[in-house]
Structure formats: structure tokens, C-alpha cells
Scaffold this motif. Structure first.
Motif, PDB file in Angstrom:
ATOM      1  N   GLU A  55       0.990  -1.196  -0.426  1.00  0.00           N
ATOM      2  CA  GLU A  55       0.330  -0.157  -0.278  1.00  0.00           C
ATOM      3  C   GLU A  55       0.723   1.689  -0.338  1.00  0.00           C
ATOM      4  OE1 GLU A  55      -4.009   1.615   2.087  1.00  0.00           O
ATOM      5  OE2 GLU A  55      -2.928  -0.407   3.017  1.00  0.00           O
ATOM      6  N   ASN A  56       2.305   0.934   0.891  1.00  0.00           N
ATOM      7  CA  ASN A  56       2.692   3.008   0.695  1.00  0.00           C
ATOM      8  C   ASN A  56       3.622   2.581  -0.126  1.00  0.00           C
ATOM      9  OD1 ASN A  56       2.378   3.097   3.168  1.00  0.00           O
ATOM     10  ND2 ASN A  56       3.930   1.743   4.127  1.00  0.00           N
ATOM     11  N   TYR A  57       3.772   1.106  -1.319  1.00  0.00           N
ATOM     12  CA  TYR A  57       4.765   1.442  -2.297  1.00  0.00           C
ATOM     13  C   TYR A  57       3.791   2.044  -3.396  1.00  0.00           C
ATOM     14  CZ  TYR A  57       8.684  -1.669  -0.680  1.00  0.00           C
ATOM     15  OH  TYR A  57       9.762  -1.551  -0.297  1.00  0.00           O
ATOM     16  N   ALA A  58       2.827   1.840  -3.398  1.00  0.00           N
ATOM     17  CA  ALA A  58       1.495   2.233  -4.399  1.00  0.00           C
ATOM     18  C   ALA A  58       1.045   3.734  -3.709  1.00  0.00           C
ATOM     19  CB  ALA A  58       0.574   1.243  -4.466  1.00  0.00           C
ATOM     20  N   TYR A  59       1.025   4.062  -3.232  1.00  0.00           N
ATOM     21  CA  TYR A  59       0.781   5.811  -2.838  1.00  0.00           C
ATOM     22  C   TYR A  59       1.567   6.663  -3.593  1.00  0.00           C
ATOM     23  CZ  TYR A  59       0.578   9.520   0.216  1.00  0.00           C
ATOM     24  OH  TYR A  59       0.222  10.960   0.161  1.00  0.00           O
ATOM     25  N   LEU A  60       3.140   5.808  -2.792  1.00  0.00           N
ATOM     26  CA  LEU A  60       4.279   7.330  -4.002  1.00  0.00           C
ATOM     27  C   LEU A  60       4.696   6.954  -5.412  1.00  0.00           C
ATOM     28  CD1 LEU A  60       7.212   5.627  -1.318  1.00  0.00           C
ATOM     29  CD2 LEU A  60       5.788   7.773  -0.921  1.00  0.00           C
ATOM     30  N   ASP A  61       4.005   5.810  -5.161  1.00  0.00           N
ATOM     31  CA  ASP A  61       4.311   5.829  -7.115  1.00  0.00           C
ATOM     32  C   ASP A  61       3.353   6.158  -7.389  1.00  0.00           C
ATOM     33  OD1 ASP A  61       5.229   4.719  -9.365  1.00  0.00           O
ATOM     34  OD2 ASP A  61       3.056   2.946  -9.464  1.00  0.00           O
ATOM     35  N   ARG A  62       2.106   6.424  -6.744  1.00  0.00           N
ATOM     36  CA  ARG A  62       0.859   7.051  -7.670  1.00  0.00           C
ATOM     37  C   ARG A  62       1.661   8.733  -7.903  1.00  0.00           C
ATOM     38  NH1 ARG A  62      -2.602   6.051  -3.832  1.00  0.00           N
ATOM     39  NH2 ARG A  62      -3.105   7.437  -2.733  1.00  0.00           N
ATOM     40  N   TRP A  63       1.965   9.367  -6.653  1.00  0.00           N
ATOM     41  CA  TRP A  63       2.378  10.792  -6.725  1.00  0.00           C
ATOM     42  C   TRP A  63       4.028  10.864  -7.593  1.00  0.00           C
ATOM     43  CZ3 TRP A  63      -1.206  14.404  -5.569  1.00  0.00           C
ATOM     44  CH2 TRP A  63      -1.714  14.258  -5.007  1.00  0.00           C
ATOM     45  N   ASN A  64       4.334   9.636  -8.120  1.00  0.00           N
ATOM     46  CA  ASN A  64       5.511   9.868  -8.937  1.00  0.00           C
ATOM     47  C   ASN A  64       6.807  10.706  -7.724  1.00  0.00           C
ATOM     48  OD1 ASN A  64       4.451   8.984 -11.346  1.00  0.00           O
ATOM     49  ND2 ASN A  64       3.753  11.454 -11.663  1.00  0.00           N
ATOM     50  N   VAL A  65       6.970   9.975  -6.710  1.00  0.00           N
ATOM     51  CA  VAL A  65       8.103  10.113  -5.471  1.00  0.00           C
ATOM     52  C   VAL A  65       8.369   9.016  -5.552  1.00  0.00           C
ATOM     53  CG1 VAL A  65       8.061  10.261  -3.083  1.00  0.00           C
ATOM     54  CG2 VAL A  65       6.218  11.380  -3.881  1.00  0.00           C
ATOM     55  N   LYS A  66      10.228   8.784  -5.495  1.00  0.00           N
ATOM     56  CA  LYS A  66      10.731   7.915  -5.068  1.00  0.00           C
ATOM     57  C   LYS A  66      11.911   7.230  -4.167  1.00  0.00           C
ATOM     58  CE  LYS A  66      15.584   6.826  -8.764  1.00  0.00           C
ATOM     59  NZ  LYS A  66      15.643   7.836  -9.218  1.00  0.00           N
ATOM     60  N   ALA A  67      11.221   5.785  -3.840  1.00  0.00           N
ATOM     61  CA  ALA A  67      10.815   5.631  -3.057  1.00  0.00           C
ATOM     62  C   ALA A  67      12.181   4.727  -2.434  1.00  0.00           C
ATOM     63  CB  ALA A  67       9.448   4.502  -2.947  1.00  0.00           C
ATOM     64  N   TYR A  68      12.668   5.067  -1.631  1.00  0.00           N
ATOM     65  CA  TYR A  68      14.284   4.372  -1.350  1.00  0.00           C
ATOM     66  C   TYR A  68      13.608   3.876  -0.210  1.00  0.00           C
ATOM     67  CZ  TYR A  68      16.986   7.565  -4.623  1.00  0.00           C
ATOM     68  OH  TYR A  68      17.240   7.801  -5.991  1.00  0.00           O
ATOM     69  N   VAL A  69      12.855   2.779   0.320  1.00  0.00           N
ATOM     70  CA  VAL A  69      12.008   2.349   1.027  1.00  0.00           C
ATOM     71  C   VAL A  69      12.744   0.697   0.990  1.00  0.00           C
ATOM     72  CG1 VAL A  69       9.544   2.019   2.085  1.00  0.00           C
ATOM     73  CG2 VAL A  69      10.548   4.382   0.734  1.00  0.00           C
TER      74      VAL A  69
END
Length: 523
Positions: A339-353
Motif C-alpha cells: 500500500e505504501n509503495y503504491a501510494y508513492l508510485d501514484r504521486w511519482n515519488v522515488k521510493a528508497y524504502v
């Protein structure tokens, strides 16, 4: 006769200058606080004052003295009031006005509840304009801080559920006894189905009150009915108050499993500060903080013990304050959910998570474990997984799960029909029907991206920097600011307290940066 000489000393002599500002060093933190609050638009404060009545102290003045007090580790409203009377920087900020401790406490608890987010956002915008913050890399982490509550006055949801269920059964049995006495069965309660008062009851305190009212009416008609009178009294004096109390407790729980009697918003959590090493649970709040260059860019206070479900609400708060999200989020494995990865992907935020198995996947033990799906191969054309024994797991069906927030996770389920006689079976599965797996294609793709981005040189650099960035802020809060335990009670007031501490932290950082650039010492 002594020849000693002394500097002229006279307590009645007046000296110039009379302006208090002349006594304050040019780069003292009090000047930074004063300049920062002065640049906040007046409307941020004035829109919450309807006018009329007795004149109030100016909200900017009150905000200045409270924020400056937090930079000086002064949190008590009585001590702030004392400092305003006696301390030169405080006297300068207040223009020698002396609000008492009740006024200070009321302003902090009531007025700042409406303004703290806007004041923090305004000063954050100033830091962005001055180049201290660029909203490029957002380092996120959480820490649990003990609430200002008694450690031993707790209420657990499982206990309340059990007691409430047992009470429902007792109420049901007692009403059945009343029916038996009167030999009227269900006709006595036309609007109340007694069967609903059993284990799977939808009984409410309101329904029970209505039932008691009906029974009291019957008692007026039959005052000599002692058995009925005894049972009605038991429901009215014992069962009804208890059931009302359980309903109140259930309302306080909401989605939590516990709360403190002295601070209903606090949840019992495990903390690292476990000196007795007995896994003691303490009433705490989960503080989420995001930083850049060790400036606090976002903060939020949560009642959930885990970090995973706090990320989206925290970032939504940041987006509401700034109108945008930082370009990249750097966080540890506690935040690595689909869910967190999908949220960051939706807002085009690069996820170093990172995800929960990120570090373990690189260990020799993990790579030798033939039961791990990550060590298998996948035949995309046939949609089959191939295990370490070269057996194939074929697609069986697809299921959907929903998180608390409503996010839908699609899982594909596979099963192997060739496990019988496989020499690796004991190392792979204990199932008698063959190995079965359930995987989320979306999560597998997000994990693949995370491995690539975190495995890059830049990703490794940011991962190392994350511990330096956020942990140093937590260390500053707990050691330098003495925030081992919150001073206020209730989620709204704790949020104000964190906002003030964050403001104080950022202004102290700005002061230190200015001192460093000029070679001066921090004032």
C-alpha cells in the motif's frame, strides 16, 4: 587603611541604554525566533479572534515567548510566566508585558491548536526560500515517546470484549427468568427479541434502558411481584451501569487494543527503554518525523504502535501543509508495504524504502533456504513457479484482501501437485497436500524496483544518511530537549507540543547555521 580600590557600585544609579535589545547578542536565538514569527502573516492568527470583549495579548507575542521557551527547554506554563517577568530575552520578546501562567497555558492549549500547523508551515516556507530545505530527499522514521499517563492504569480491549459478552449472556438469562415467572414468553417484549441478547447480541445500553423502563411500568401495575422486583433491580443497579461503561470503553478504543485511564488517547506500546528487560508495555504515542539536512520538514503523532500504517497519513499531512511531496522518500523496512509503495508510485515519488526481508535476502542462510519463493524461478509464459526440486507450482485461483484503509491487495495462489516423492519435500513444506504459495504480483514488482534502487550507489548513500538524519533529531529531542515523556495529555495537546518542539528545533538549527557561517558561538 586599606589601599584596595573597587569598581563604582551603586544600586540607585541609572545606566544607559534603557532598551533591553541592546543587552541581547546580535546572533542570539531569541532574535531568530522574533524575526521568524514576525514574518508569519497576521491573518494566520487574527482569523481565530472574533473580536469583542476584553483585549487579548497579541497572539504573535504569545507565540514568540512560547516557542522561545521551548528552545530553552522551558515547558511549564508557570516557568514561562516566571521567565517573562525575570529573563531579559523573554522581557524583550513580550515588550515587558507579563501574561500569567493561566493565560499562557490557555493560549497554548486552545489557541495554538488552531494555528500551530499554519505557523509551522509558514516558517518552513521561509526555510525553503532561504535555501535550508530543498524538498529533495525526505528522511522518514518513527519513535515511541511515553505519554504523560500512569503506566499501570490500563484498559485492554480483549478484556472488555470478554466481560461485555459475559454480561450479555447474564442479561439474556435474567430476562428469560422474568418471562418464566410471568409465563408470558416473548409477548412481554414486543419490541425486543430476547434471543438477540445472547452471545451474538446486538444489544445496546439504549435498548437495555428501554427494557428496564417497560419492566418498571409492569412493576407499578404489580407492586407485590417480589421476584420481578428483585430481578429488575439487579438489571437497573448492576447490569445497566456496567454495560454503559463497556460501551463507553469501546468508543474510546476505536481501532486500538488498549488505552490509559489517565490519558485516553495514549496506547500501550513496547519501547526500547525497557530497563527491566521484561517487555513492559507503556502508554505511548508514535511520533513520525521527516527531515532534510536535519531540519524537520514534517511531523505527526499517531496512536498505532507500528510504523507501516502511519506513513500515508503522515505524508498526506505533509502534502496538505506544503501543497506537494518531496521528490524522494527514504525510510527503513518498517514502511515497506504494498500500500505504501503504491501510494508513492501514484504521486511519482522515488521510493528508497526497504521491505521487511531486504537485508536477510543477502545473507547466505537465506540464499541456501530452498523454501523461499525469492530463490525460485518463474515461468512467465506458463504462469508457473519452479521450485528448487524442479517441480512446478501451477496457478489455482485469485483472491483479494482489503487493508483497514480500504486498499485492495490482489493475490495469486499456486499449488504443486508433484511433491509426492520429492527428496526436498521435508525442507520445503510440511503440508500433506503439497506446497502452496500466495503472492502479490504488485508487491513482487515493487520489491524488485526497491532492490534495484537501494542497491545503487546513490541508494546505499541515502540509506546510510537516513540513520544520521532522523536519529540525530530524535537524539536531540530526547537528550538535549529532555523529551523522554510528553508533558501534555491528549492527542490534540501532544500534537501542539510536538509542533512547538519542531519549531524550536528548526529555529535552533537555523541559528547554528548562521553562527557557523559567521564563525560566532551559538547564543
Amino acid at each position: 587603611m586599606s589601599n584596595a580600590t573597587f569598581v563604582d557600585y551603586s544600586m540607585n544609579q541609572l545606566f544607559l541604554p534603557m532598551d533591553l535589545e541592546e543587552l541581547i547578542p546580535p546572533r542570539h536565538v531569541v532574535r531568530v525566533v522574533n524575526d521568524a514569527i514576525d514574518q508569519v502573516k497576521d491573518d494566520v492568527f487574527l482569523k481565530h479572534y472574533p473580536g469583542g470583549g476584553r483585549s487579548s495579548y497579541h497572539p504573535k507575542m504569545m507565540t514568540k515567548i512560547i516557542v522561545f521557551a521551548y528552545t530553552q527547554k522551558i515547558y511549564s506554563s508557570r516557568l514561562i510566566a516566571k521567565a517573562v517577568r525575570e529573563n531579559i530575552p523573554f522581557m524583550w520578546l513580550s515588550a515587558r508585558q507579563t501574561p500569567d501562567f493561566r493565560t499562557i497555558n490557555r493560549f497554548r492549549s486552545e489557541r495554538m491548536k488552531q494555528t500551530i500547523d499554519e505557523v509551522f508551515s509558514s516558517i518552513l516556507q521561509l526555510l525553503i526560500e532561504e535555501g535550508y530545505i530543498k524538498l529533495e530527499n525526505y528522511f522518514l522514521d518513527g519513535t515511541k515517546i511515553e505519554a504523560n499517563a500512569n503506566r499501570y492504569t490500563y484498559v485492554w480491549k480483549k478484556n472488555v470484549d470478554r466481560h461485555q459478552k459475559n454480561l450479555q449472556v447474564k442479561i439474556h438469562d435474567l430476562l428469560c427468568e422474568i418471562d418464566e415467572i410471568e409465563k408470558q414468553e416473548m409477548q412481554t417484549y414486543q419490541d425486543h427479541d430476547l434471543e438477540e441478547l445472547g452471545e451474538h447480541s446486538t444489544l445496546t445500553a439504549e435498548k437495555l434502558e428501554e427494557t428496564v423502563a417497560q419492566l418498571e411500568q409492569r412493576l407499578q401495575e404489580e407492586p407485590e411481584n417480589k421476584p420481578l422486583q428483585k430481578r429488575v433491580k439487579k438489571i437497573q443497579d448492576e447490569y445497566l451501569p456496567r454495560y454503559q461503561r463497556y460501551e463507553e470503553q469501546q468508543a474510546i478504543f476505536q481501532e486500538r487494543n488498549s488505552y490509559s485511564k489517565t490519558d485516553h488517547d495514549a496506547t500501550f506500546m513496547r519501547t526500547k527503554e525497557d530497563h527491566l528487560q521484561n517487555g513492559q508495555l507503556k502508554p505511548c504515542y508514535n511520533l513520525q518525523v521527516g527531515t532534510e539536512n536535519q531540519f524537520i520538514v514534517g511531523y505527526s503523532v499517531h496512536q498505532r504502535p507500528g510504523d507501516t500504517k502511519c506513513m500515508i497519513s503522515h505524508l498526506e499531512g505533509v502534502r496538505a501543509k506544503l501543497g506537494t511531496l518531496p521528490k524522494a522518500i527514504i525510510a527503513d523496512a518498517g514502511y515497506g508495504s504494498e500500500e505504501n509503495y503504491a501510494y508513492l508510485d501514484r504521486w511519482n515519488v522515488k521510493a528508497y524504502v526497504k521491505f521487511n526481508t531486504f537485508h536477510r535476502e543477502n545473507s547466505k542462510k537465506w540464499k541456501r533456504d530452498i523454501s523461499k519463493v525469492e530463490n525460485w524461478s518463474y515461468d512467465e509464459e506458463k504462469d508457473e513457479f519452479i521450485c528448487a526440486g524442479d517441480k512446478r507450482l501451477t496457478f489455482r485461483n485469485e483472491t483479494k484482501e482489503q487493508t483497514d484503509s480500504g486498499y485492495e491487495i490482489t493475490k495469486r495462489n499456486y499449488q504443486c501437485h508433484e511433491c509426492e516423492g520429492c527428496p526436498l519435500r521435508e525442507q520445503c513444506t510440511k503440508s500433506t497436500t503439497g506446497r502452496q504459495i500466495s503472492v502479490s504480483p504488485a508487491l513482487m514488482e515493487y520489491k524488485k524496483k526497491a532492490r534495484e534502487i537501494l542497491g545503487s550507489d546513490h541508494g546505499r548513500t541515502l540509506s546510510v544518511q537516513r540513520s544520521i538524519e532522523v536519529e540525530s533529531v530524535f537524539g536531540h529531542f530526547k537528550e538535549n530537549r529532555s523529551l523522554r515523556r510528553f508533558f501534555l495529555r491528549g492527542l490534540p495537546k501532544v500534537s501542539i507540543e510536538v509542533g512547538l518542539l519542531s519549531l524550536a528545533h528548526n529555529l535552533l538549527k537555523k541559528t547554528a547555521a548562521q553562527m557557523k557561517s559567521t564563525g560566532d558561538k551559538v547564543g
